[in-house]
Design a protein around this motif. Structure first.
Motif, PDB file in Angstrom:
ATOM      1  N   ALA A 149      -8.448  11.075  18.959  1.00  0.00           N
ATOM      2  CA  ALA A 149      -8.216  12.058  17.899  1.00  0.00           C
ATOM      3  C   ALA A 149      -7.368  13.213  18.423  1.00  0.00           C
ATOM      4  O   ALA A 149      -6.459  13.693  17.742  1.00  0.00           O
ATOM      5  N   GLU A 150      -7.650  13.642  19.653  1.00  0.00           N
ATOM      6  CA  GLU A 150      -6.882  14.764  20.193  1.00  0.00           C
ATOM      7  C   GLU A 150      -5.444  14.369  20.511  1.00  0.00           C
ATOM      8  O   GLU A 150      -4.506  15.156  20.318  1.00  0.00           O
ATOM      9  N   GLY A 172      -9.292   1.007   3.230  1.00  0.00           N
ATOM     10  CA  GLY A 172      -9.887   2.105   2.471  1.00  0.00           C
ATOM     11  C   GLY A 172     -11.201   2.555   3.084  1.00  0.00           C
ATOM     12  O   GLY A 172     -11.454   3.749   3.292  1.00  0.00           O
ATOM     13  N   GLN A 173     -12.065   1.574   3.414  1.00  0.00           N
ATOM     14  CA  GLN A 173     -13.359   1.904   4.021  1.00  0.00           C
ATOM     15  C   GLN A 173     -13.188   2.670   5.326  1.00  0.00           C
ATOM     16  O   GLN A 173     -13.907   3.617   5.610  1.00  0.00           O
ATOM     17  N   LEU A 174     -12.230   2.227   6.103  1.00  0.00           N
ATOM     18  CA  LEU A 174     -12.054   2.827   7.420  1.00  0.00           C
ATOM     19  C   LEU A 174     -11.504   4.240   7.303  1.00  0.00           C
ATOM     20  O   LEU A 174     -11.861   5.118   8.090  1.00  0.00           O
ATOM     21  N   ALA A 178     -13.202   7.590   8.844  1.00  0.00           N
ATOM     22  CA  ALA A 178     -12.504   8.595   9.650  1.00  0.00           C
ATOM     23  C   ALA A 178     -12.809   9.994   9.120  1.00  0.00           C
ATOM     24  O   ALA A 178     -13.104  10.922   9.887  1.00  0.00           O
ATOM     25  N   ALA A 179     -12.764  10.117   7.793  1.00  0.00           N
ATOM     26  CA  ALA A 179     -13.032  11.414   7.192  1.00  0.00           C
ATOM     27  C   ALA A 179     -14.466  11.855   7.486  1.00  0.00           C
ATOM     28  O   ALA A 179     -14.739  13.030   7.765  1.00  0.00           O
ATOM     29  N   SER A 186      -5.358   7.553  11.344  1.00  0.00           N
ATOM     30  CA  SER A 186      -5.084   6.564  10.301  1.00  0.00           C
ATOM     31  C   SER A 186      -6.167   5.495  10.273  1.00  0.00           C
ATOM     32  O   SER A 186      -6.919   5.305  11.234  1.00  0.00           O
ATOM     33  N   ALA A 187      -6.238   4.774   9.153  1.00  0.00           N
ATOM     34  CA  ALA A 187      -7.187   3.667   9.043  1.00  0.00           C
ATOM     35  C   ALA A 187      -6.913   2.648  10.140  1.00  0.00           C
ATOM     36  O   ALA A 187      -7.843   2.082  10.728  1.00  0.00           O
TER      37      ALA A 187
END
Lengths: 237, 237
Positions: A149-150, A172-174, A178-179, A186-187
């Motif tokens: 993420a960094e 979409g699920q992924l 992430a959120a 990204s997914a």
DNA sequence: TGTACATCAGTGAACGCGCGTTCACTGATGTAC
DNA sequence: TGTACATCAGTGAACGCGCGTTCACTGATGTAC
């Protein structure tokens, strides 16, 4: 008036010590007989107390088990986070940071194989992990996620190599996932992270639960090579 | 003169049936209490016999456990081999064959989660698997290897995507391993196969041992996507 | 076909062990006046 | 500082349960003559 935290009474001190001794004995028993073989009576025996005295410290066997699980998650989470944040910000490179974090996880697992089995092995029959274990349970994974993420946040991720595309619904699920963990990736990256985590976990299970049966003699080398590939797939440099 | 195999006496028939019933009961008990909770006495109870009678069929609890393990490996090996060889030779494509084999393994694992745990979960404390389990134990993996080995034999493997190179010593070990199982593939391919197998295994453990905790809702889609990537990495088309 | 004998599945009792949990209790430690 | 009271760690006995394994036995099934 209850004693302030700085001034502990002898009773409190003794209580903490004995509680710690019970947990230590429990962990060593875990190693010898597995989670299913963990017995309050034999803990009591080990500390030279009578079996019912253990109930002064833990309300039940399951509560003890939960404590062991949470502590183990926290211990693993701590080494993973330490390795992950040790490499943060300096010029070492994201791939090296990723490798160090994965190695920290493996090294903890090798030092605590039975804790590893408790956390990631077959579920203990008759025991349902309470929700308190969820938070500590994701710490180790988040330590790995943080590296990616960094790197993503400062645009250091390489373009991923092309491969089969994710089916739409899964993507979409992924993205939702992430959120949820608050990672701005990204997914596709989430997918690769999940794959990486299960890969790492599978390799360690394989090694620790003795599935290799002499097929691979240098498990560390295989682990490092695999982790390097995962870093590469994630676009870490 | 002993009875010929075609002419079974009533005694022999009964013996086989009861043995099978014991194994079935053991498997269902495995599901409820795990391997550590498997008890000869409760099997006897279930079949309405006295506990000591079980010893006419199995010399000890460990022998029963070994039988269960071997049977489970064989069952899994069979579905994997069936899926693998169903796609052999026809025009379906190697990647599709690979996917079908992996899916057969997952579907068996989902249908038999406790057998899966017995085979691939934390070791049963106090039980050491005898060598008889090794042969059946590698069947499932070999079913996957066959797909790649056959594709390699007829030059259908795509050039692998570039990535970190294998360190020399590891490459040597893996080449030896390839020779041992009689697969004519490169060390690089062996590495990718090992990675694929542990990945698959890790993903299934993750799913079956409930590590996902609601992180992923469609495990099947994630599995398929992961397996497709593994096929891609292996150069299957 | 009939009879004597051998095999062996299943019985029942026992050995010696383990477990988690409850409960009324004793006696040392800690607290309030 | 001294005394009365409250807290609570640890005891010991009990409840009701489980287990793997051995052993001498009964009685039905199978075999050889």
């Amino acid at each position: 008036m209850p004693a302030s935290p700085t001034h502990k009474t002898a009773r409190e001190r003794a209580r903490e010590e004995i509680r710690a001794e019970l947990l230590a004995a429990a962990r060593s028993q875990l190693a010898e007989a597995g989670a299913a073989g963990l017995s309050l009576r034999s803990l009591a025996r080990e500390l030279g107390m009578v079996s019912s005295a253990v109930y002064r410290y833990f309300p039940s066997r399951d509560a003890l088990l939960t404590r062991l699980i949470i502590d183990a998650y926290d211990a693993l989470g701590e080494v993973a986070e330490a390795a992950s944040s040790a490499g943060a910000g300096d010029g070492e490179g994201d791939a090296a940071r990723w490798l160090a974090t994965a190695q920290a996880i493996r090294s903890w697992a090798l030092r605590h194989p039975h804790d590893f089995a408790l956390l990631y092995g077959s579920p203990v029959p008759g025991y349902a992990a309470p929700d308190d274990t969820v938070g500590p349970g994701i710490r180790p994974a988040l330590a790995l996620v943080a590296v990616v993420a960094e790197a993503a946040a400062t645009d250091r991720l390489a373009e991923p190599a092309s491969g089969p595309a994710l089916p739409g619904p899964l993507a979409g699920q992924l993205a939702t996932l992430a959120a949820t963990v608050g990672a701005e990736v990204s997914a596709e990256t989430v997918a690769r992270l999940l794959i990486a985590w299960t890969q790492l976990f599978g390799l360690l299970s394989f090694e620790l639960f003795n599935q290799t049966r002499g097929m691979v003699s240098d498990n560390g080398a295989l682990f490092d090579a695999t982790v390097a590939r995962l870093a590469h797939d994630l676009g870490l440099r």
